[in-house]
Design an enzyme around this catalytic site. Structure first.
Site, PDB file in Angstrom:
ATOM      1  N   ALA A 217       0.730  -0.876  -0.020  1.00 39.30           N
ATOM      2  CA  ALA A 217      -0.306  -0.293  -0.076  1.00 39.30           C
ATOM      3  C   ALA A 217       1.338   1.536   0.754  1.00 39.30           C
ATOM      4  O   ALA A 217       0.555   2.179  -0.563  1.00 39.30           O
ATOM      5  CB  ALA A 217      -1.015  -0.064   1.347  1.00 39.30           C
ATOM      6  N   ASP A 339      -2.595   4.107   9.692  1.00 39.76           N
ATOM      7  CA  ASP A 339      -2.348   3.168   9.350  1.00 39.76           C
ATOM      8  C   ASP A 339      -2.122   2.480  10.557  1.00 39.76           C
ATOM      9  O   ASP A 339      -1.837   0.953  10.784  1.00 39.76           O
ATOM     10  CB  ASP A 339      -0.896   3.255   9.170  1.00 39.76           C
ATOM     11  CG  ASP A 339      -0.154   1.947   9.206  1.00 39.76           C
ATOM     12  OD1 ASP A 339      -0.611   0.864   8.123  1.00 39.76           O
ATOM     13  OD2 ASP A 339       0.926   1.204   9.187  1.00 39.76           O
ATOM     14  N   LYS A 366      -4.674  -3.208  14.823  1.00 41.34           N
ATOM     15  CA  LYS A 366      -4.097  -2.144  15.176  1.00 41.34           C
ATOM     16  C   LYS A 366      -4.379  -0.647  15.924  1.00 41.34           C
ATOM     17  O   LYS A 366      -3.776   0.174  16.299  1.00 41.34           O
ATOM     18  CB  LYS A 366      -3.178  -1.533  14.027  1.00 41.34           C
ATOM     19  CG  LYS A 366      -2.557  -2.259  13.966  1.00 41.34           C
ATOM     20  CD  LYS A 366      -1.501  -1.372  12.172  1.00 41.34           C
ATOM     21  CE  LYS A 366      -0.378  -1.833  11.348  1.00 41.34           C
ATOM     22  NZ  LYS A 366       0.657  -1.544  10.715  1.00 41.34           N
ATOM     23  N   ASN A 426       0.175  -5.969  15.825  1.00 43.21           N
ATOM     24  CA  ASN A 426       0.651  -6.298  14.692  1.00 43.21           C
ATOM     25  C   ASN A 426      -0.034  -7.555  14.869  1.00 43.21           C
ATOM     26  O   ASN A 426      -1.143  -8.603  14.772  1.00 43.21           O
ATOM     27  CB  ASN A 426       1.631  -6.262  14.849  1.00 43.21           C
ATOM     28  CG  ASN A 426       2.467  -5.138  13.288  1.00 43.21           C
ATOM     29  OD1 ASN A 426       2.374  -5.886  12.154  1.00 43.21           O
ATOM     30  ND2 ASN A 426       2.076  -3.824  13.708  1.00 43.21           N
ATOM     31  N   HIS A 642      17.337   0.632   6.812  1.00 44.23           N
ATOM     32  CA  HIS A 642      18.781   0.727   7.763  1.00 44.23           C
ATOM     33  C   HIS A 642      18.633   1.381   8.713  1.00 44.23           C
ATOM     34  O   HIS A 642      19.255   1.945   9.980  1.00 44.23           O
ATOM     35  CB  HIS A 642      19.513   1.515   7.021  1.00 44.23           C
ATOM     36  CG  HIS A 642      20.389   0.640   5.813  1.00 44.23           C
ATOM     37  ND1 HIS A 642      21.379  -0.355   5.774  1.00 44.23           N
ATOM     38  CD2 HIS A 642      20.120   0.673   4.234  1.00 44.23           C
ATOM     39  CE1 HIS A 642      21.355  -1.219   4.550  1.00 44.23           C
ATOM     40  NE2 HIS A 642      20.892  -0.150   4.061  1.00 44.23           N
TER      41      HIS A 642
END
Length: 715
Positions: A217, A339, A366, A426, A642
């Site tokens: 998404a 989200d 969530k 989650n 990262h």
């Protein structure tokens, strides 16, 4: 335990939550798992069908489907291992998976054979009693596809049906393998390979149809779920979860209904709503339940500027498995802005509520509310907060809609929100015990700074959140939100906690409950533990030296009850930052399958200690202006793997620790793709040579600060 303090950039995965496969020694072409051993003898025939899954309780020694049963309760009726003797559990066998990336798979066990998926969508068949390798399969996903993945190079499992093993691949294929040999039966491309879709979820097989969703998404795709004939791979039906361009017509009637709840030109950025994880099936009602994901972009002010609920984002869909027809839907977060996906694990159960038995569907999505729905009609029975939240004050029982607080609006002012995009729960699977009547949730509390971007422009090959990520990350550095995790035993009838066990870190594993009165869970700090299902008392634990995220299973082999779990830290946590509470900061993240039984005494694998020495970085040659530009480029393209502020979660390399050779090769790596074979994709189409001075300068700046902190004189 004190709460961890992290700069959380969650879900970039669930989030969803986020990652490319940068610099993994276990990436596609260098995996240490043996190449395909098709034709090896010993694997079971995978003789599973719908009748057998529906009657799974009659053969509790197998784990036939993702959640053991179609109801996805993740409860084992086995009780040879119980509260009285669990202290006698020992390691029976372990298998090195040849990866240092996240491992999320729930193993499937059929008639003595264990089938488990690995990173990069590989599959391994093992003897469930001994761990002997029977065959392996590698779909050869290209390392460059790492750019399209949300949350690490993970896969949550396979499905087994009538002699075949099915797996979805990161590059969007659905693959059918011979269960005995691992040889290819067929494969089909389920997505447009020109678009940045990815599959990490486990397929389910219902009435001879293999059902699979997808993710992506944030990259700007349109969600859907598809059913394929299990024998031939021919497409049976497809259900889109959000509408496309209305001027081109609608694929099915539900899309016309959905389009009326959107405004603007949402289709130009995909819309989102990807169905990347949870499914369940009720054979009596003949309803297939699908959870859907967040909007694209996250910010509804840009996605649908005139408002609207944006169906069918963040919803539970009840479909007819023969046709894909929608019977009912329930949207947990209308007009999603944070989200708050509803792809989280769904459990079907029959429970006594109000003096009568109700057929319910339970979910802890969530958004922080625990939902109990009538699974025949979608009627809301109850919804109460299971997590700390400030975005809503409750759910209106008359409408089923959350009541948003003023604080939830970040259109004009930056907001620290709870839950953040990692959610209150989650993808990590829950479990329901019919013996205790409790749902066991791998819960977490982790805030996030939402900052609206001043100007949003869709970028097809980048993350499209419509957030000001420079500001979000800066606020996270200045005011890091608390983050904590716990195992929560939840009473779904009373809608309140029964007990909880606090963990050191916020990112922990899925849950298994058993008839032996036990609850098993792994943790990010490397422990695999058993608790009393009634009280939460700790009864047994072992240190694996590898963080555990996956859901455990229990099965019989040779007359003995085994408890097994796949270990390997990663997934959505990849987009956060270094978490000192995770065992990955002490040991290399060596993925394994671990199987335990009573009286076993095999030695636990020894972890490889991690060298945390920051090497001397190269001299800084970039200007302050270039470093600032590099920071923006890093936050746009690099942090999702990262880590924020160049502080990696260590699932992929921390660039502050880069060797002189890596610094010297930086242009070739980033633009030329010299490490694509290791999963570090090329960004030559998105970055210019002149961009590298600032990008590398920003990394070098952070490396200097880490080196100075390490080498400063002690007090």
């Amino acid at each position: 335990m004190p709460h961890a303090r992290l700069v959380l950039i969650g879900s970039l995965l669930a989030v969803s939550v986020a990652a490319s496969a940068c610099g993994d020694s276990s990436a596609p072409e260098s995996a240490s798992v043996p190449p395909s051993t098709a034709g090896a003898a010993g694997a079971s025939g995978g003789d599973v069908d719908g009748a057998r899954i529906a009657a799974a309780d009659r053969e509790p020694g197998n784990w036939l489907s993702h959640g053991r049963t179609y109801s996805e309760q993740r409860f084992s009726p086995l009780d040879a291992v119980n509260r009285e003797n669990v202290s006698g559990l020992g390691l029976a066998w372990s298998v090195d998976l040849g990866t240092t990336r996240g491992v999320e798979a729930t193993p499937i066990v059929v008639d003595g054979t264990m089938y488990v998926s690995l990173t990069w969508s590989r599959v391994l068949a093992l003897d469930a009693a001994t761990g002997e390798r029977l065959w392996s399969y590698d779909p050869k996903v290209a390392g460059q596809w790492a750019r399209n993945m949300c949350c690490d190079a993970v896969n949550r499992g396979v499905a087994v049906w009538k002699g075949s093993v099915f797996v979805g691949t990161l590059d969007g294929r659905l693959v059918s393998l011979d269960a005995r040999t691992g040889t290819l039966n067929w494969e089909v491309q389920t997505t447009d390979p020109a678009l940045p879709y990815a599959i990490t979820g486990a397929p389910r097989v219902v009435k001879g149809k293999v059902v699979i969703g997808n993710g992506g998404a944030e990259r700007g795709v349109r969600g859907y779920v598809t059913a394929y004939d299990a024998d031939s791979g021919e497409q049976a039906w497809r259900f889109y979860t959000v509408p496309g361009d209305p001027s081109k017509g609608f694929e099915h009637p539900e899309m016309e209904v959905a389009a009326a709840t959107w405004t603007g030109e949402w289709w130009k950025v995909g819309g989102g709503g990807t169905a990347w994880d949870a499914m369940a099936y009720d054979p009596d009602l003949d309803l297939l339940y699908i959870g859907t994901g967040n909007g694209a972009p996250w910010t509804r002010y840009e996605r649908s500027p005139g408002g609207g609920d944006n169906l069918y984002l963040c919803a539970i869909l009840a479909l007819r498995p023969d046709t894909g027809e929608l019977v009912w839907h329930y949207q947990t977060t209308p007009g999603d802005n944070w989200d708050y996906t509803s792809v989280q694990h769904m459990i079907l159960a029959d429970v006594q509520i109000g003096g009568r038995e109700r057929k319910v569907l339970m979910q802890a999505p969530k958004n922080g509310f625990f939902y109990v729905l009538d699974r025949a009609t979608g009627e809301l029975i109850s919804a109460e907060p299971y997590a700390v939240m400030n975005w809503a004050s409750g759910v209106d029982p008359a409408t089923g809609r959350p009541v948003e607080t003023d604080h939830s609006d970040y259109s004009e002012e930056d907001r620290l929100m709870l839950p953040g995009p990692y959610g209150g729960h989650n993808w990590h699977p829950m479990s329901f015990s019919p013996r205790t009547g409790l749902v066991y949730i791998p819960a977490l509390d982790a805030g996030f700074w939402y900052t609206r971007a001043e100007k949003f422009e869709f970028q097809p090959e980048a993350w499209n959140l419509a957030l000001d990520m420079d500001q979000t990350i800066a606020l996270g550095e200045e005011h890091p939100p608390d983050a904590s995790g716990h195992l929560l035993a939840w009473d779904p009838v009373a809608q309140k906690p029964a007990w909880r066990v606090k963990h050191r870190g916020f990112w922990n594993g899925g849950v298994l409950s058993t008839a032996g009165g036990l609850v098993f869970q792994g943790t990010g700090d490397g422990r695999f533990a058993a608790y009393d299902a009634a009280t939460g008392a700790a009864l047994w634990e072992v240190q694996s030296t590898t963080g555990i995220m996956a859901g455990p299973v229990s099965y019989l082999a040779g007359g003995d009850q085994y408890v097994a779990v796949a270990a390997g830290f990663g997934g959505g946590v990849i987009a956060s930052t270094r978490n000192e509470d995770a065992i990955i900061t002490q040991y290399l993240n060596e993925g394994r399958v671990l199987a335990f039984k009573l009286g076993a005494s095999a030695a636990m694998p020894k972890g490889t200690p991690r060298d945390n020495t920051v090497p001397a970085p190269p001299a800084q040659t970039a200007t302050a202006e270039q470093i600032g530009q590099g920071r923006t480029l890093y936050n746009r393209h690099c942090f999702v793997c990262h880590g924020t502020s160049v502080a990696s979660s260590l699932v992929v390399p921390d660039l502050r620790y880069a060797s002189p050779e890596t610094h010297a090769e930086f242009p070739e790596i980033v633009l030329g793709g010299t490490r694509v074979a290791k999963g570090m994709p090329s960004f030559g189409d998105l970055l210019r040579v002149e961009d590298l001075a600032g990008l590398h300068g920003y990394i070098v700046d952070k490396a200097h600060k880490a080196w100075q902190e390490q080498n400063q004189p002690s007090d």
